[in-house]
Structure formats: structure tokens, C-alpha cells
Design an enzyme around this catalytic site. Structure first.
Site, mmCIF file in Angstrom:
data_model
loop_
_atom_site.group_PDB
_atom_site.id
_atom_site.type_symbol
_atom_site.label_atom_id
_atom_site.label_comp_id
_atom_site.label_asym_id
_atom_site.label_seq_id
_atom_site.Cartn_x
_atom_site.Cartn_y
_atom_site.Cartn_z
ATOM 1 N N PHE A 21 44.986 55.700 51.026
ATOM 2 C CA PHE A 21 45.007 55.016 49.733
ATOM 3 C C PHE A 21 44.612 56.030 48.664
ATOM 4 C CE2 PHE A 21 45.245 50.695 48.035
ATOM 5 C CZ PHE A 21 45.878 50.035 49.071
ATOM 6 N N GLN A 49 41.157 48.649 34.300
ATOM 7 C CA GLN A 49 42.100 49.477 35.072
ATOM 8 C C GLN A 49 43.553 49.025 34.894
ATOM 9 O OE1 GLN A 49 42.137 49.459 39.648
ATOM 10 N NE2 GLN A 49 41.586 51.533 39.054
ATOM 11 N N HIS A 75 47.011 49.442 36.778
ATOM 12 C CA HIS A 75 47.535 49.861 38.081
ATOM 13 C C HIS A 75 48.950 50.369 37.859
ATOM 14 C CE1 HIS A 75 48.892 49.737 42.205
ATOM 15 N NE2 HIS A 75 47.723 49.311 42.635
ATOM 16 N N LEU A 103 52.012 42.787 41.249
ATOM 17 C CA LEU A 103 51.626 44.050 41.873
ATOM 18 C C LEU A 103 52.384 44.379 43.148
ATOM 19 C CD1 LEU A 103 49.300 46.060 41.124
ATOM 20 C CD2 LEU A 103 48.255 45.285 43.231
ATOM 21 N N GLU A 120 49.244 49.710 46.289
ATOM 22 C CA GLU A 120 49.188 51.129 46.617
ATOM 23 C C GLU A 120 49.410 51.375 48.114
ATOM 24 O OE1 GLU A 120 46.088 52.554 44.077
ATOM 25 O OE2 GLU A 120 45.456 53.862 45.702
ATOM 26 N N ARG A 169 44.473 55.727 40.278
ATOM 27 C CA ARG A 169 45.325 54.870 39.457
ATOM 28 C C ARG A 169 45.358 55.246 37.983
ATOM 29 N NH1 ARG A 169 43.406 49.303 42.384
ATOM 30 N NH2 ARG A 169 44.550 49.769 44.295
ATOM 31 N N HIS A 191 45.009 45.400 35.538
ATOM 32 C CA HIS A 191 44.745 45.021 36.922
ATOM 33 C C HIS A 191 43.292 44.642 37.205
ATOM 34 C CE1 HIS A 191 45.306 44.955 41.219
ATOM 35 N NE2 HIS A 191 44.462 45.947 41.421
ATOM 36 N N ARG A 212 38.353 52.469 39.231
ATOM 37 C CA ARG A 212 38.093 52.064 40.613
ATOM 38 C C ARG A 212 39.138 52.646 41.556
ATOM 39 N NH1 ARG A 212 40.141 48.149 44.000
ATOM 40 N NH2 ARG A 212 41.247 46.964 42.411
HETATM 41 C C1 LIG Z 1 47.573 41.636 43.272
HETATM 42 C C2 LIG Z 1 46.240 42.252 43.597
HETATM 43 C C3 LIG Z 1 46.087 43.040 44.727
HETATM 44 C C4 LIG Z 1 44.858 43.604 45.035
HETATM 45 N N1 LIG Z 1 44.722 44.365 46.159
HETATM 46 C C5 LIG Z 1 43.505 44.879 46.479
HETATM 47 C C6 LIG Z 1 43.311 45.624 47.676
HETATM 48 O O1 LIG Z 1 44.229 45.801 48.474
HETATM 49 N N2 LIG Z 1 42.086 46.118 47.933
HETATM 50 C C7 LIG Z 1 41.028 45.941 47.091
HETATM 51 O O2 LIG Z 1 39.936 46.420 47.381
HETATM 52 N N3 LIG Z 1 41.180 45.216 45.953
HETATM 53 C C8 LIG Z 1 42.381 44.677 45.638
HETATM 54 N N4 LIG Z 1 42.522 43.949 44.489
HETATM 55 C C9 LIG Z 1 41.324 43.611 43.698
HETATM 56 C C10 LIG Z 1 40.564 42.488 44.393
HETATM 57 O O3 LIG Z 1 41.456 41.639 45.053
HETATM 58 C C11 LIG Z 1 39.755 41.637 43.424
HETATM 59 O O4 LIG Z 1 39.010 42.458 42.591
HETATM 60 C C12 LIG Z 1 38.799 40.753 44.200
HETATM 61 O O5 LIG Z 1 39.502 39.991 45.155
HETATM 62 C C13 LIG Z 1 38.000 39.823 43.314
HETATM 63 O O6 LIG Z 1 37.234 38.987 44.158
HETATM 64 P P1 LIG Z 1 36.108 38.054 43.572
HETATM 65 O O7 LIG Z 1 35.471 37.354 44.725
HETATM 66 O O8 LIG Z 1 35.261 38.804 42.634
HETATM 67 O O9 LIG Z 1 36.945 37.003 42.694
HETATM 68 P P2 LIG Z 1 38.199 36.075 43.025
HETATM 69 O O10 LIG Z 1 38.716 36.218 44.397
HETATM 70 O O11 LIG Z 1 39.135 36.236 41.875
HETATM 71 O O12 LIG Z 1 37.546 34.643 42.959
HETATM 72 C C14 LIG Z 1 37.032 34.122 41.746
HETATM 73 C C15 LIG Z 1 36.501 32.749 42.015
HETATM 74 O O13 LIG Z 1 35.828 32.281 40.854
HETATM 75 C C16 LIG Z 1 36.207 30.976 40.580
HETATM 76 N N5 LIG Z 1 36.022 30.736 39.139
HETATM 77 C C17 LIG Z 1 36.440 31.481 38.103
HETATM 78 N N6 LIG Z 1 36.093 30.890 36.948
HETATM 79 C C18 LIG Z 1 35.444 29.760 37.275
HETATM 80 C C19 LIG Z 1 34.861 28.721 36.527
HETATM 81 N N7 LIG Z 1 34.880 28.697 35.196
HETATM 82 N N8 LIG Z 1 34.278 27.702 37.193
HETATM 83 C C20 LIG Z 1 34.282 27.663 38.550
HETATM 84 N N9 LIG Z 1 34.839 28.623 39.308
HETATM 85 C C21 LIG Z 1 35.395 29.649 38.662
HETATM 86 C C22 LIG Z 1 37.634 30.862 41.071
HETATM 87 O O14 LIG Z 1 37.926 29.534 41.378
HETATM 88 C C23 LIG Z 1 37.604 31.735 42.326
HETATM 89 O O15 LIG Z 1 37.203 30.964 43.425
HETATM 90 C C24 LIG Z 1 43.760 43.385 44.178
HETATM 91 C C25 LIG Z 1 43.913 42.596 43.041
HETATM 92 C C26 LIG Z 1 45.154 42.055 42.736
HETATM 93 C C27 LIG Z 1 45.286 41.266 41.476
#
Ligand SMILES: Cc1cc2nc3c(=O)[nH]c(=O)nc-3n(C[C@H](O)[C@H](O)[C@H](O)COP(=O)(O)OP(=O)(O)OC[C@H]3O[C@@H](n4cnc5c(N)ncnc54)[C@H](O)[C@@H]3O)c2cc1C
Length: 598
Positions: A117, A237, A239, A249, A252, A283, A363, A404
């Protein structure tokens, strides 16, 4: 009528960070997870590529190399004490996930398989290394499913489709949260000894973005309005490989399997810019070089995109496959099923026959709610808010600094989600319930009454479009003073107009009209802070690339930016006051800043 609940620990968000925290907190505490999405629909589920850990299953690797890559990738704005924990704990966290049953891909000997990666190297930058653990290109999906099952087993209480509008803070003590039940519009107050915010990113402030519709940062804005600072908000960031015009997306992981960037002249242009890592450069750099090619007239057909070429004949001709090995169509179909499907579905292109048009897409939020390494939210540069925690993309610990590395977000979620969950469980053992203020839900009720009354004339969709265009156009991959001032003026004008919004649906059942309007208010606050912080930072570092200040300026800017709401303690609803900025020193332990080359 307002409904009341009481739990030792309340976690806002059911993505990877929230579920990992819930799992660990629930070992001793009574835990509720409050989430506006059903847990397995959280954005973590879209993470395709993988999760970094220096397991060394494919070739030699070490946590120190991972730490070094993270610090260098973040252009030395990373707090190195946190990066050390990230890289060391990643190994244990992956084994923990494996033992929970996460179906990782395997080598023929049965070890967890790994792939390359961007920016991950062996021996302090010598060559690309295979560090990303993966379950095909569905790694995030598998993390969510695994953790959700474990939480259910641990009897975590889920409040799904509950929208958190406010965090109850008084005298630097967190006392709970306020939420709207989406099905009924009823207000609920959750009284807690400890709250952990894991609400994910807020990329919907941009027009071209990989982020889902729901990534609007509502609890991040709520904390800011209540006086908690936000850290490093200028570092967003981009991407390099969003599907042209759509931003969806293509991970990568594609380049980890050998795909390469090609310009209008058919050149693999990354060879010129990053001779060692080429297409696997980080990135921020890849995004800039794509635009550089476009600016120099080598975008495809003179347009603002380039190709990503997945065709086995190209990969084999350039020897860019994993470890320089020959790849077959069958291998690529197995390693990248969803990514290839996205190109087929959204573009009608078969990437095994034709190259795929891509352009950079907004991203990932490197900045957010400042925390220490145990997830405790900081009220300023050092003092913690009692009972308040944050983890995941909405938090800034800070392990990503100015940029990142791919696969480092998923590892951030599991490492710091786990630490935050454990710390809050210990906190709950000795803490009592701090009393709730009288009428804790008053501000939420007043704001939703205002929105429901819909007396104004401004259409939320029009305001949202204008904000997103301004942010993508003027606070994008390349930035300069005039453009960012224009974006800031636009966002500030939109905040004024937001006071006169009108919604169409005044009903109570699943009123997404009013909730999306509320989300817009949150995005406007966060967009203002992002643009203002970017305007203030007069240097180029990582994802923050200024045309008018092209050099990194360690003498003045080797520090985090902290944005405070001048109206400390503002009510729910967009803020009106100025932003007060301050600095925070970067923690440097093992690696002194030096020029960043790949
Ligand atoms: C398309 C894509 C591919 C990616 N691929 C990778 C990868 O391969 N490897 C990597 O390391 N990272 C990757 N990332 C980044 C990574 O996926 C995210 O940064 C990470 O999953 C975020 O996780 P989180 O638990 O912080 O939030 P999320 O998984 O976004 O969860 C947020 C939670 O908060 C809740 N929430 C939000 N606002 C409220 C509110 N007002 N009230 C109640 N609940 C709320 C939502 O319901 C959800 O349950 C990728 C991102 C994208 C967009």
C-alpha cells in the site's frame, strides 16, 4: 415528551471505532451505542484495501518501520508517541480480530496474507513492503460484521437510527448526549458517566468526495459549539483515485496489486516524480502529481483526469505486480472483486480491457476532536474533559499528521477504539453519575422547532450545493490565499442564509428533510473552520498544498492548529462567532523532521 435513559458508558457511532470501544468497555460497564445508521451500514464497511500491521508474514517487517512510514507520511506533523502505539499495538489488534473470527485472506501456509500500500516501506524507505492485511477488497465490511457480532454477544445495548444532536457538558464534565429518534422525532436524553464520540468523517462538505451521504460530522460540530477545540482541521486528504466526476473510490489496493497511472501520452508519469515508490507514493503526492500532469496538458484528451490501468498486460510489461510477479486476470478478479465491479457498474468499463478514468476525491479528515493516547478528549493543549472520549476518523490523536497512509485508518480505529473503550470502562468503575443540567434537551428542542416551523425561504439543497462547490473548487488539492478567502466568504454568507432555511416535510416520521438540514448546519461550521485554518497556515505540508507558500516551514509551522469557538458554550445550531486559533507543539521522539522524498 423527552425520554430518559441511563448507562455507564454511551458510545456515539457504530463504525469500527465505536464498536471496538463498545466491545472493550462492555467487559465491565453497562454500554449503549447510539447510531444514526444501522451499525453494519456504517462507513467502515466501505473500506476496501486493508489494515496495516507489521506482521512480516510475506517479507521482513518491523513496527519501527511502520512507525517511521507513518511519521514521514504525515510530513512530520504526527505525534510520535501516538504513532509508536499505533504501530506496536497494530500487531496485537490484528491477532485479536483474527481470534474473533475475521476471515482474513491466507497464504498457502495459513498465515494472514498481506499486500503493498502507498507509503509503506521496508528498512526506513528502502522499498515498498507488504504490510496491509486484507479480506479481498472487503476488509472494512468484515471488520464491521465481526465487531458487531462480538458486541451482541457482549450484550451491548444498541439504539439504531438515533441521531445525536448535542453533547451535555458542564464545568468540564461530560454528562451524556441528546438524540432524536429518527422514526418518531422524539427527543431522548442519555445520561452517562462517560461518552465516547466515534462519529466518523465529514467529507460531505466537498462536492467530489468518496464519503457517503451521512458523513457530516454532527457530533464534532456539537462539541465545537460547546467549547471543545478542533485540531488540524486544514488537513483534509484527497485520494488520487476517485472515479472521474463521481468521486467514488477505487482503493489503493488496486495499485498494491500492480495498477499504474498513465497520462495522455501513455507515460507512467509517477516514475518521474517518485522514483522509488512510483505509483505507490503517498496520497497527497499522487493527487498533486495527477493535477500537475493535467496542468501541463497531459490529462486524457486535454481534460482533468488520467487513467488507472489495471490490464494484466500493462502490469506485466511494467513489472509492477506484487513483488514484481506476473499477474493474471484471475488473480486480479479474486484480489479486487468490488473495485473491478465498481468500474463496470459506474463507468460501464471493463478494467481488464480498458484503462479507467480517475481524478482526486476528498476522502479523509486528518483533523478532528483532540485526544490523548487513551482517547480522552482535550479541552485545550493538555487538560482532559472528565468522562469524554473520542476515537476513529472524527478524532485527532494525532497519528496521521498532515497526510494519512492508506490502511492506517482501520488500524487507528481498532487500536485507539480499544484503548478508549478500556479507559472509559476503568473510569466508569470509580466515577459517579454527574447530575444532568435542568432541561438538558432545551437547545435541541428549540432548534428542531425552528426548523420544523420552516418560516424561511432558503432551500437547504441550494445552500449545500454552493458550499460543496466552494470547498472543492477553492479548498482542494492546490490552495492559495485568494481562492480560500473566496470560499470562506461564501461559507460565512451561507451560514447567515442558513438562519432562514425552509424545509418541506414538517411531519414527525423519519423526517430526513429536517435531519439533513441539521447536518448541513454542522457541515457549514466545519467547512468554515477548515477553510479558515487552511488560510492561516502559510506553508505547504502533506495534504495542505499552497501555491503561494510552496515550502514546508518547520520554523513557524511544525505545530498543530487548534480552533476554538469564540462563542464558547453556544447553543445547538450554526455558530455565529469568530474562530480563535492557537498552536500546540508536535510530539517528536525518534524521528527528526527531514525532507520528504520517495
Ligand atoms: C471508500 C473508502 C474506502 C476506504 N478504505 C480504507 C482502507 O482500505 N483502509 C483504511 O485504513 N481506511 C480506509 N478508509 C477510511 C476508513 O474507512 C474510515 O476512516 C473509517 O472506517 C472511519 O471509521 P469510524 O468508526 O471512525 O466511522 P464510521 O465507520 O464512518 O462510522 C461513523 C458512525 O457514526 C455514526 N454517526 C455519525 N453521526 C452521528 C450522529 N449525529 N448521531 C448518531 N450517530 C452518528 C454513524 O451512524 C456511524 O455508525 C476508506 C474510506 C472510504 C470512504
Amino acid at each position: 415528551m423527552t425520554q430518559h435513559h441511563q448507562f455507564d458508558a454511551v458510545i456515539v457511532g457504530a463504525g469500527g471505532a465505536g464498536l471496538m470501544a463498545a466491545l472493550h468497555a462492555s467487559k465491565t460497564a453497562n454500554v449503549a451505542v447510539v447510531s444514526k445508521l444501522y451499525p453494519t451500514r456504517s462507513h467502515t464497511g466501505t473500506a476496501q484495501g486493508g489494515i496495516a500491521a507489521a506482521l512480516g508474514n510475506m517479507e521482513p517487517d518491523s513496527w519501527e518501520w511502520h512507525m517511521y512510514d507513518t511519521v514521514k507520511g504525515g510530513d512530520y506533523l504526527v505525534d510520535q508517541d501516538a504513532a509508536e502505539i499505533l504501530a506496536r499495538d497494530a500487531i496485537e489488534a490484528i491477532i485479536e480480530l483474527e481470534h474473533m473470527g475475521l476471515p482474513f485472506d491466507r497464504t498457502p501456509e495459513g498465515k494472514i496474507e498481506q499486500r503493498r500500500f502507498g507509503g509503506h516501506t521496508a528498512n526506513f524507505g528502502e522499498k515498498a513492503v507488504m504490510r496491509a492485511c486484507k479480506a479481498a477488497d472487503r476488509t472494512g465490511h468484515m471488520i464491521l460484521q465481526t465487531l458487531f457480532q462480538q458486541c451482541i454477544k457482549n450484550k451491548v445495548n444498541f439504539f439504531n437510527e438515533f441521531f445525536v444532536t448535542d453533547v451535555i457538558l458542564e464545568d468540564n464534565v461530560c454528562r451524556g448526549v441528546v438524540a432524536i429518534e429518527m422514526a418518531t422525532s422524539e427527543i431522548h436524553v442519555f445520561h452517562a458517566k462517560a461518552v465516547l464520540i466515534a462519529a466518523g468523517g465529514f467529507g460531505k462538505m466537498f462536492q467530489v468526495t468518496s464519503n457517503a451521504h451521512t458523513l457530516t460530522g454532527d457530533p464534532v460540530a456539537a462539541l465545537y459549539r460547546r467549547g471543545v477545540p478542533l485540531e488540524d482541521m486544514e488537513f483534509f486528504q484527497f485520494h488520487p483515485t476517485g472515479i472521474y466526476k463521481m468521486g467514488i473510490l477505487l482503493s489503493e489496493a488496486a495499485r498494491g496489486e500492480g495498477a499504474v497511472f498513465i497520462n495522455d501520452k501513455g507515460e507512467r508519469f509517477m516514475e518521474r516524480y517518485a522514483p522509488t515508490l512510483k505509483d505507490l507514493a503517498p496520497r497527497d503526492m499522487a493527487s498533486r502529481y495527477i493535477y500537475q500532469e493535467v496542468r501541463d496538458g497531459r490529462g486524457i484528451g486535454g481534460k482533468d483526469y488520467v487513467y488507472m490501468d489495471f490490464r494484466p498486460e500493462t502490469i506485466n510489461r511494467l513489472k509492477s505486480g506484487p513483488g514484481g510477479k506476473e499477474v493474471t486476470r484471475e488473480h486480479l478478479e479474486k484480489a479486487l472483486p468490488d473495485i473491478l465491479e465498481f468500474a463496470r457498474v459506474y463507468l460501464g468499463i471493463d478494467p481488464m480491457k480498458d484503462p479507467v478514468p480517475i481524478q482526486p476525491t476528498a476522502h479523509y479528515a486528518m483533523g478532528g476532536i483532540p485526544t490523548d493516547v487513551d482517547g480522552r478528549v482535550l479541552a485545550d493543549n493538555s487538560k482532559a474533559v472528565a468522562g469524554l472520549y473520542a476515537a476513529g476518523e472524527c478524532a485527532c490523536v494525532s497519528v496521521h499528521g498532515a497526510n494519512r497512509l492508506g490502511t492506517n485508518s482501520l488500524v487507528d480505529l481498532v487500536v485507539f477504539g480499544r484503548r478508549g473503550g478500556k479507559h472509559m470502562a476503568d473510569f466508569c468503575k470509580q466515577a459517579t453519575f454527574a447530575p444532568l443540567p435542568a432541561n438538558a434537551a432545551r437547545d435541541t428542542a428549540a432548534e428542531f422547532d425552528r426548523l420544523h416551523a420552516g418560516k424561511g425561504h432558503e432551500r437547504p439543497a441550494a445552500l449545500r450545493n454552493t458550499m460543496q462547490k466552494a470547498m472543492t473548487g477553492d479548498v482542494g488539492v492546490f490552495r492559495n490565499e485568494a481562492d480560500m478567502e473566496r470560499a470562506l466568504d461564501t461559507v460565512r454568507e451561507l451560514k447567515e442564509r442558513y438562519r432562514n432555511v425552509k424545509i418541506d416535510d414538517t411531519g414527525k416520521i423519519f423526517n430526513t428533510d429536517v435531519l439533513e438540514t441539521f447536518e448541513l448546519g454542522c457541515l457549514l461550521d466545519l467547512a468554515e473552520i477548515t477553510a479558515a485554518a487552511a488560510l492561516r497556515r502559510t506553508e505547504s505540508r502533506g495534504g495542505h498544498s499552497r501555491e503561494d507558500y510552496q515550502a514546508r516551514d518547520d520554523a513557524n509551522w511544525l505545530n498543530h492548529s487548534m480552533a476554538y469557538c469564540a462563542m464558547n458554550g453556544a447553543a445547538v445550531g450554526v455558530t455565529a462567532g469568530d474562530i480563535k486559533f492557537d498552536k500546540k507543539p508536535v510530539v517528536i521522539t525518534k524521528f527528526q523532521p527531514k525532507e520528504r522524498k520517495y
